[in-house]
Structures are given as structure tokens and as C-alpha cells.
Design an enzyme around this catalytic site. Structure first.
Site, short mmCIF file in Angstrom:
data_model
loop_
_atom_site.label_atom_id
_atom_site.label_comp_id
_atom_site.label_asym_id
_atom_site.label_seq_id
_atom_site.Cartn_x
_atom_site.Cartn_y
_atom_site.Cartn_z
N ASP A 172 0.83 -1.20 0.00
CA ASP A 172 0.00 0.00 0.00
C ASP A 172 0.86 1.25 0.00
OD1 ASP A 172 -2.76 1.15 0.28
OD2 ASP A 172 -1.87 1.99 2.10
N LYS A 181 -10.19 6.93 -11.13
CA LYS A 181 -9.70 5.61 -10.73
C LYS A 181 -8.24 5.44 -11.15
CE LYS A 181 -14.19 3.27 -11.09
NZ LYS A 181 -14.91 2.15 -11.76
#
Length: 227
Positions: free
Chosen positions: A142, A188
Site C-alpha cells: 500500500d 480511478k
């Protein structure tokens, strides 16, 4: 093994902010991406390798600080100075004692829309005896996705992180994480990444991720890369 994680960002987007092609360097905060005495020979070797490759501009080392705001340009830091204090730290930079948690450095390749990150996992990150906790690998992926995104598309929030764990990571070992910006569709942002042993022989994990841009940012979108 296959696991899905839903992660969220703990702070609000900074309005009217556009990141440059790289993270700015804070003049005051300590840069934790520089070597310290706990770095192993493997970590130092990779650091020297990519530092040497940075001389022609192909790669660029990204500075790393404890406070999120220290990664932002000075103008933005001054606007949000009241939020900067010693009680808040980034998760991967939260320990006082060096070498016990995450030791790492990230290098950016702007031409290929990717980062290579070198991590050394300390003894405070144990899951199964002698191995790093799987959540550490999720945090690494992440973090490297976000570090890559900041350099190309600005602030983002994690929507979905899908990880296939292949082989456990021994504590104290050095791993390489490659994070690629694959596609931008409106707000996105899609990434893929892999975690390898430092010798490139063992695949520890692979992942895909979906992020959402937090605010409108004026920048050209990177080209879509074939997979």
C-alpha cells in the site's frame, strides 16, 4: 493464499494541490530513506545500486519522513503548520529505535511509471515464528503504491488492495517491491506490484490495487501500460 484488504486514508485532501513529478524535500525533517548503522549489506548494496543508476536521471530516490506533511512542498506545509506535531507519525516510520521495524528506501522511474523499493524487516514485525506478519507485506505494498501515485497523479485513497501471498518473508531479510502504475480511468487509479527476495529467486507476494484521486488535479495522465 488470497486476501483482500479495504484500507482508508486518515486525513482530508488538501484543496487545490498538485504534486510535482517527485516528492519535495523537507529542509528541516530527518530523511529516513538515508542509510543508518542497522542497514544490512544487502540493503546497502541495493541502495548503492539504484543511487548509481540515478546519476543519469533514470531513477530518483524519494525522501521519506515521519510526518505525512513533511513530504509536501514548503508552501503547503506552512499552510498546514498547525497539524505538524511530534505525536503523529507515519505507520512505517513510527519506531524510535532504528532497525527494529521497517527500514526502506524507494526509487522512482518516471519513464516507466514505477517504483522499486528496498525493505529490511526488523524483529518487531514478527507474525509466524521467524517470519514477518502478513499485514506488514500489505502495508509495504500500500505504501509503495501511494508513493508511486503521489509522483504521477497526486493524492489518492486506497479502495481495494488484493494480495496473493506466495512465500513468507524471513525476519531480517531484504526484499524488493516493484510497483507499477497501470492505468488511470477518470479518478480511478490502478496499480500492480510484486514482492521479491533480494536475489530475485523467490516471489513473496503479488498484488493489484484500486485507488481514487481525492481531488481534481491538473496533470496529464500517464500512458496506459500493457500487462
Amino acid at each position: 493464499m488470497h486476501q483482500s484488504y479495504l484500507l482508508t486514508c486518515p486525513f482530508s485532501p488538501i484543496p487545490n494541490f498538485s504534486f510535482q513529478a517527485h516528492l519535495s524535500e523537507s529542509k528541516e525533517a530527518k530523511d529516513y530513506s538515508l542509510p543508518n548503522s542497522t542497514w544490512s549489506p544487502d540493503l546497502m548494496a541495493q541502495y548503492k545500486k539504484y543511487t548509481e543508476m540515478s546519476k543519469d536521471g533514470t531513477w530518483e530516490r524519494l525522501p521519506s519522513y515521519r510526518d505525512v506533511l513533511d513530504h509536501l512542498p514548503e508552501r503547503v506545509r506552512l499552510e498546514h503548520a498547525q497539524k505538524m506535531n511530534h505525536d503523529r507519525r507515519m505507520f512505517l516510520r513510527n519506531l524510535d529505535e532504528e532497525g527494529k521495524g521497517f527500514e526502506y528506501v524507494m526509487f522512482l522511474n518516471s519513464l516507466e511509471n514505477k517504483t522499486i523499493s528496498v525493505f529490511q524487516l526488523g524483529p518487531y514485525l514478527e507474525g509466524p515464528p521467524g517470519f514477518a506478519h502478513g499485514g506488514c507485506i500489505a502495508a509495504i505494498l500500500d505504501t509503495t503504491f501511494v508513493g508511486c501515485a503521489l509522483s504521477f497523479v497526486g493524492q489518492i485513497m486506497t479502495v481495494n488492495l488484493n494480495i496473493n501471498y506466495k512465500n513468507p518473508v524471513p525476519l531480517g531479510s531484504v526484499i524488493l517491491t516493484e510497483s507499477k502504475l497501470d492505468k488511470v480511468e477518470g479518478r480511478k487509479v490502478l496499480f500492480s506490484g510484486q514482492v521479491w527476495s533480494v536475489d530475485g529467486e523467490t516471489l513473496h507476494a503479488e498484488a493489484t490495487a484500486l485507488f481514487i484521486q481525492l481531488a481534481s488535479q491538473e496533470r496529464s495522465q500517464p500512458p496506459e501500460r500493457s500487462k
